[in-house]
Scaffold this active site. Sequence first.
Site, mmCIF file in Angstrom:
data_model
loop_
_atom_site.group_PDB
_atom_site.id
_atom_site.type_symbol
_atom_site.label_atom_id
_atom_site.label_comp_id
_atom_site.label_asym_id
_atom_site.label_seq_id
_atom_site.Cartn_x
_atom_site.Cartn_y
_atom_site.Cartn_z
ATOM 1 N N SER A 167 -24.504 60.814 0.024
ATOM 2 C CA SER A 167 -25.377 61.980 0.136
ATOM 3 C C SER A 167 -25.079 62.849 1.346
ATOM 4 C CB SER A 167 -26.843 61.535 0.177
ATOM 5 O OG SER A 167 -27.059 60.642 1.253
ATOM 6 N N GLY B 110 -26.681 57.912 -2.601
ATOM 7 C CA GLY B 110 -27.003 56.514 -2.824
ATOM 8 C C GLY B 110 -25.806 55.605 -2.981
ATOM 9 N N ASN C 285 -24.595 53.908 3.309
ATOM 10 C CA ASN C 285 -25.581 53.149 2.541
ATOM 11 C C ASN C 285 -25.383 51.646 2.699
ATOM 12 O OD1 ASN C 285 -27.256 55.199 1.287
ATOM 13 N ND2 ASN C 285 -25.390 55.818 0.247
ATOM 14 N N ASP D 184 -35.653 63.709 7.823
ATOM 15 C CA ASP D 184 -35.528 62.263 7.639
ATOM 16 C C ASP D 184 -34.710 61.601 8.741
ATOM 17 O OD1 ASP D 184 -32.946 63.050 7.038
ATOM 18 O OD2 ASP D 184 -33.012 62.423 4.946
ATOM 19 N N HIS E 184 -29.952 62.772 7.329
ATOM 20 C CA HIS E 184 -29.023 63.742 6.746
ATOM 21 C C HIS E 184 -28.882 64.971 7.627
ATOM 22 C CE1 HIS E 184 -30.324 61.291 3.286
ATOM 23 N NE2 HIS E 184 -29.080 61.483 2.888
#
Length: 219
Positions: A45, A82, A110, A191, A194
């Site tokens: 992502s 993801g 991830n 968040d 990112h």
Amino acid sequence: MADTRPRFFQASRISRRGVLIAGLAALPARALAARGQVVTILGDSITAGLGLTAQAALPAQLHLALEKLGVHNVVRGAGVSGDTSGDGANRVDFSVQPDTAVVVVALGGNDLLQGIDPRTTRANLERILVRLKQRHMGVVLAGLHAPPELGRGYAHDFDAVFTGLAKVHGVVLYPDLLAGVGRNPAMNQGDAIHPNARGVQVIAAKLAPVVAQELAKRP
């Protein structure tokens, strides 16, 4: 059951193949190649630009940064939100088209968030590197630094995955994809994972000279 995982994992995976097909088929391969050497970013992502417009995401910004260096190029985004290193290894042949000159391998974030054993991450990334070398493509391996909160032992082993693979397989290592961006609130979305548009611009500007050098080696 509601998905309570971080946003890093929440993007839909059902339609990801359709999205990738649409992006890769937007222009014929010959037309793309005529506009410059092709760079593919195989990632998750962060490279897909979760939360950003397509114009602000890394593929578009890396393209612009390379153009500023006088390198005519086409940058294809092959980032899937993801994805772990294992997911990337499973789709490397599909996601990286035959006309690609250089692949930026930017996976592992991830794995880090899920606490995957670094030995597993290494094995998955090694599968990717071996396959790309078999296909005679240049590689820039983008690493990540594990936060010390995960424990010194884990952080050391995770960081060593990238340096070790680059040395063994003779590929270019870009040590930290998030250099100058990670943990900087001004460079990240809400968040704190990112990069925002400004953060992506920083990543692209730092990454572009490394990619340009690798492109220069290609026939």
